[in-house]
Design an enzyme around this catalytic site. Structure first.
Site, PDB file in Angstrom:
ATOM      1  CB  THR A  71     -14.178   6.301  -4.506  1.00  0.00           C
ATOM      2  OG1 THR A  71     -14.095   5.272  -5.496  1.00  0.00           O
ATOM      3  CG2 THR A  71     -15.633   6.660  -4.267  1.00  0.00           C
ATOM      4  CG  ASP A  72      -9.379   7.342  -1.677  1.00  0.00           C
ATOM      5  OD1 ASP A  72     -10.143   6.442  -1.250  1.00  0.00           O
ATOM      6  OD2 ASP A  72      -8.933   8.242  -0.955  1.00  0.00           O
ATOM      7  CG  PHE A  73      -6.417   3.230  -1.732  1.00  0.00           C
ATOM      8  CD1 PHE A  73      -6.350   2.530  -0.536  1.00  0.00           C
ATOM      9  CD2 PHE A  73      -5.866   4.509  -1.793  1.00  0.00           C
ATOM     10  CE1 PHE A  73      -5.752   3.089   0.575  1.00  0.00           C
ATOM     11  CE2 PHE A  73      -5.255   5.062  -0.675  1.00  0.00           C
ATOM     12  CZ  PHE A  73      -5.199   4.353   0.507  1.00  0.00           C
TER      13      PHE A  73
END
Length: 150
Positions: free
Chosen positions: A27-29
């Site tokens: 995942t990203d932020f």
């Protein structure tokens, strides 16, 4: 050990199915799966599809005097909806075309039946020197049959 979990997925009616969990590293932020990580999931689906057909890619390079290698030539991806951490994704892979010096694979990533990603992948078949070569007819037929019958 007998387990209902098959690490390489399974051949099904219409192709191959692989389950993958989304981890924090995917995942990203924002907490959504980073777009490039879908390429990893799709690659795992293609690799395990071949594995379930009895094809070990690392052995193909030395299988005959010419060698056999698969490389992605072109990929079209439609991002429909995002996946999130802890989702369990189903990667489905099937063969649309196999013959000559290429294969065309159709792939989908779904979560609980909902389509998240649709991809069409064109695979070039090359020899150990990087030149195009024909896909062995037996392998082409095996892939086509698996995608029709499972």
């Amino acid at each position: 050990m007998n387990s209902p979990f098959l690490i390489a997925g399974e051949l099904t009616s219409g192709g191959h199915r692989l389950l993958q969990r989304v981890y924090y590293e995917d995942t990203d932020f924002s907490g959504l799966v980073y777009h490039a990580r879908y390429l990893h999931f799709l690659e795992r689906g293609r690799t395990d599809y071949l594995r379930c057909l009895g094809v070990e890619q690392r052995e193909l390079i030395g299988a005959d005097e010419e060698g056999l290698v698969f490389v992605v030539h072109r990929m079209e991806i439609d991002f429909k909806s995002p996946a999130r951490m802890d989702d369990v994704l189903t990667i489905h892979t099937s063969t649309e075309k196999a013959g000559g010096a290429k294969m065309v694979l159709s792939q989908e990533i779904r979560r609980d039946g909902a389509l998240l990603i649709a991809a069409k992948v064109i695979i070039a078949v090359i020899n150990a020197k990087g030149r195009p070569r024909r896909l062995p007819e037996a392998l082409a037929q095996q892939m086509l049959v698996a995608s029709k019958e499972g």
